[in-house]
Design an enzyme around this catalytic site. Structure first.
Site, PDB file in Angstrom:
ATOM      1  N   GLU A  15      32.606 -15.400  -6.351  1.00 18.80           N
ATOM      2  CA  GLU A  15      30.951 -15.382  -6.314  1.00 18.80           C
ATOM      3  C   GLU A  15      30.024 -16.051  -5.306  1.00 18.80           C
ATOM      4  O   GLU A  15      31.258 -16.664  -4.958  1.00 18.80           O
ATOM      5  CB  GLU A  15      31.673 -17.048  -7.018  1.00 18.80           C
ATOM      6  N   GLY A  16      28.863 -15.489  -5.729  1.00 20.12           N
ATOM      7  CA  GLY A  16      27.679 -16.472  -4.912  1.00 20.12           C
ATOM      8  C   GLY A  16      27.084 -16.801  -5.539  1.00 20.12           C
ATOM      9  O   GLY A  16      27.172 -17.865  -6.575  1.00 20.12           O
ATOM     10  N   THR A  17      25.831 -16.975  -5.173  1.00 23.68           N
ATOM     11  CA  THR A  17      25.388 -18.467  -5.587  1.00 23.68           C
ATOM     12  C   THR A  17      24.344 -17.515  -6.614  1.00 23.68           C
ATOM     13  O   THR A  17      24.379 -18.181  -7.795  1.00 23.68           O
ATOM     14  CB  THR A  17      23.800 -18.135  -4.630  1.00 23.68           C
ATOM     15  N   TYR A  18      24.196 -16.454  -6.551  1.00 19.80           N
ATOM     16  CA  TYR A  18      23.903 -15.489  -7.446  1.00 19.80           C
ATOM     17  C   TYR A  18      24.067 -14.245  -8.647  1.00 19.80           C
ATOM     18  O   TYR A  18      23.983 -13.253  -8.744  1.00 19.80           O
ATOM     19  CB  TYR A  18      22.242 -15.070  -8.184  1.00 19.80           C
ATOM     20  N   LYS A  37      28.976  -6.206  -8.698  1.00 19.74           N
ATOM     21  CA  LYS A  37      28.189  -6.798  -8.594  1.00 19.74           C
ATOM     22  C   LYS A  37      26.996  -7.304  -9.868  1.00 19.74           C
ATOM     23  O   LYS A  37      26.374  -6.699  -9.808  1.00 19.74           O
ATOM     24  CB  LYS A  37      27.598  -7.109  -7.218  1.00 19.74           C
ATOM     25  N   ASP A 134      17.086 -10.811   4.940  1.00 22.79           N
ATOM     26  CA  ASP A 134      17.549 -11.590   4.504  1.00 22.79           C
ATOM     27  C   ASP A 134      19.548 -11.627   5.406  1.00 22.79           C
ATOM     28  O   ASP A 134      20.149 -11.404   4.732  1.00 22.79           O
ATOM     29  CB  ASP A 134      18.572 -12.055   3.262  1.00 22.79           C
TER      30      ASP A 134
HETATM   31  P1  ADP Z   1      27.393 -14.202  -0.614  1.00 24.49           P
HETATM   32  O1  ADP Z   1      26.647 -13.586  -0.073  1.00 24.49           O
HETATM   33  O2  ADP Z   1      26.798 -15.785  -1.506  1.00 24.49           O
HETATM   34  O3  ADP Z   1      29.496 -14.859  -0.575  1.00 24.49           O
HETATM   35  P2  ADP Z   1      28.100 -12.478  -2.566  1.00 24.49           P
HETATM   36  O4  ADP Z   1      27.102 -12.625  -4.373  1.00 24.49           O
HETATM   37  O5  ADP Z   1      27.482 -11.562  -1.769  1.00 24.49           O
HETATM   38  O6  ADP Z   1      27.433 -14.127  -2.268  1.00 24.49           O
HETATM   39  O7  ADP Z   1      29.408 -12.052  -2.496  1.00 24.49           O
HETATM   40  C1  ADP Z   1      30.244 -13.479  -3.304  1.00 24.49           C
HETATM   41  C2  ADP Z   1      31.779 -12.849  -2.651  1.00 24.49           C
HETATM   42  O8  ADP Z   1      31.927 -11.734  -2.794  1.00 24.49           O
HETATM   43  C3  ADP Z   1      31.434 -12.598  -1.525  1.00 24.49           C
HETATM   44  O9  ADP Z   1      31.800 -13.861  -0.401  1.00 24.49           O
HETATM   45  C4  ADP Z   1      32.939 -11.403  -0.850  1.00 24.49           C
HETATM   46  O10 ADP Z   1      33.919 -12.022  -1.280  1.00 24.49           O
HETATM   47  C5  ADP Z   1      33.290 -11.018  -2.265  1.00 24.49           C
HETATM   48  N1  ADP Z   1      32.108  -9.747  -2.051  1.00 24.49           N
HETATM   49  C6  ADP Z   1      30.814  -9.376  -1.715  1.00 24.49           C
HETATM   50  N2  ADP Z   1      30.715  -7.483  -1.927  1.00 24.49           N
HETATM   51  C7  ADP Z   1      31.716  -7.379  -1.452  1.00 24.49           C
HETATM   52  C8  ADP Z   1      31.714  -5.590  -1.268  1.00 24.49           C
HETATM   53  N3  ADP Z   1      31.250  -4.831  -0.844  1.00 24.49           N
HETATM   54  N4  ADP Z   1      33.446  -5.849  -1.655  1.00 24.49           N
HETATM   55  C9  ADP Z   1      33.801  -6.768  -1.328  1.00 24.49           C
HETATM   56  N5  ADP Z   1      34.190  -7.701  -1.965  1.00 24.49           N
HETATM   57  C10 ADP Z   1      32.803  -8.315  -1.785  1.00 24.49           C
END
Ligand code: ADP
Length: 312
Positions: A15-18, A37, A134
């Site tokens: 889970e990320g910020t948005y 995503k 970013d």
């Molecule tokens: P953040 O940049 O805040 O970490 P993201 O929304 O980009 O949030 O991603 C959340 C989490 O999802 C990441 O920390 C990672 O563990 C996982 N993730 C994101 N993109 C990928 C990807 N392309 N492949 C595998 N895991 C991913």
């Protein structure tokens, strides 16, 4: 839409910020994994999520480079959420490796390999008139074969129209260049190069070089750790909308300062780092010129990607 049917959504990866990120399988070929995503569009509208961003994201589908995360497709679900189907990158990101000083050991050859991959990614974006806006270790994801891929193009935009004003509220604070902190509205690809320089510094120090808690403190740290921006080193800087510096002026720091902190990368490495951290964005090195720098060919040679350290 029909694009959505092509994938089977699996477990949540993070889970990320948005955004929430899920594992996905290609319905016709379930051995093929993707990351889905799902952008939380209902949250506060930021520039990165505006409908305008959808078009920006769309043209990223055309950015095809080994060091840029592949965007397979985009679809919207019934709740109006935007879903990005991305290349699945299972080995975490550079931030994880940098922080895990207890378990992950790496040296200059590894840093050179990672910096090479990052610089090629940024060069390719800029060649295609895309600013990432970013760049930070957390957005540099690692593929199964060790390849580092620039990800999270949520804030990216085209700079094909350089006269369209842009918001200065982009780039995570620690990696944000002085022109953005001073509120410049007509900025350039040089913003990404500054961030690349700070990733370089962080790879070497294994801690963020300029970690300000506020924008004002960030400017203060730049003044102390790089030099105070003045009309002498950056003509026009004092006219920027939010130009503010304390009355304590630090002259632009020289080679000795950088050698003391980053000397492990050698003379040429320090020279390259200093050129990415030039205050005046017009004088800052470009990604293209970074690739021509002699550092890459000096010993030690960059580590082959399959031999790079991995998270434990
Ligand atoms: P953040 O940049 O805040 O970490 P993201 O929304 O980009 O949030 O991603 C959340 C989490 O999802 C990441 O920390 C990672 O563990 C996982 N993730 C994101 N993109 C990928 C990807 N392309 N492949 C595998 N895991 C991913």
């Amino acid at each position: 839409e029909d694009e959505k049917r092509k994938y089977i959504k699996g477990k949540k990866l993070g889970e990320g910020t948005y955004a929430n990120v899920y594992l996905g399988q290609v319905r016709n070929d379930p051995s093929q994994l993707v990351a889905i995503k799902k952008i939380k569009i209902n949250k506060e509208y930021t520039e990165g999520m505006s409908p305008d961003a959808v078009r920006e994201i769309k043209h990223l589908q055309e950015l095809d480079h080994p060091n840029i995360i592949k965007l397979h497709t985009v679809f919207s679900s019934k709740d109006q959420n935007l879903n990005l189907v991305l290349e699945f990158l299972p080995l975490g990101d550079l931030e994880i490796l940098i922080k895990d000083t207890a378990n992950v050991h790496y040296g200059v050859a590894d840093t050179k390999a990672w910096m090479g991959m990052l610089t090629r990614a940024v060069w390719f974006c800029h060649e295609n008139f895309v600013l990432h806006r970013d760049i930070k270790p957390n957005n540099l994801l690692i593929a199964a074969d060790g390849e580092v891929k620039l990800a999270d193009f949520g804030l990216a935009r085209s700079f094909s129209d350089p006269y369209r004003p842009m918001t200065s509220n982009v780039i995570t604070r620690w990696y944000r260049p002085p022109e953005l902190l001073f509120g410049a509205r007509h900025y350039s690809a040089a913003v990404d190069v500054w961030s690349v320089g700070l990733v370089f510094a962080e790879l070497v120090m294994r801690a963020p070089y300029l970690a300000g808690n506020t924008e004002l403190e960030q400017i203060e740290l730049i003044c102390k750790g790089v030099g105070t921006p003045t009309e002498e080193n950056w003509p026009g800087v004092t006219k920027l909308p939010e130009y503010t510096i304390s009355n304590q002026i630090t002259p632009v720091l020289g080679k000795d300062h950088y050698n003391a902190l980053f000397g492990t990368v050698g003379n040429e490495g320090v020279d390259l780092l200093m050129k990415t951290l030039i205050l005046d964005p017009r004088k800052r090195i470009t990604a293209r010129d970074m690739l021509k720098h002699p550092w890459w060919h000096k010993d030690p040679k960059p580590t082959r990607k399959k031999e790079l350290p991995r998270k434990s």
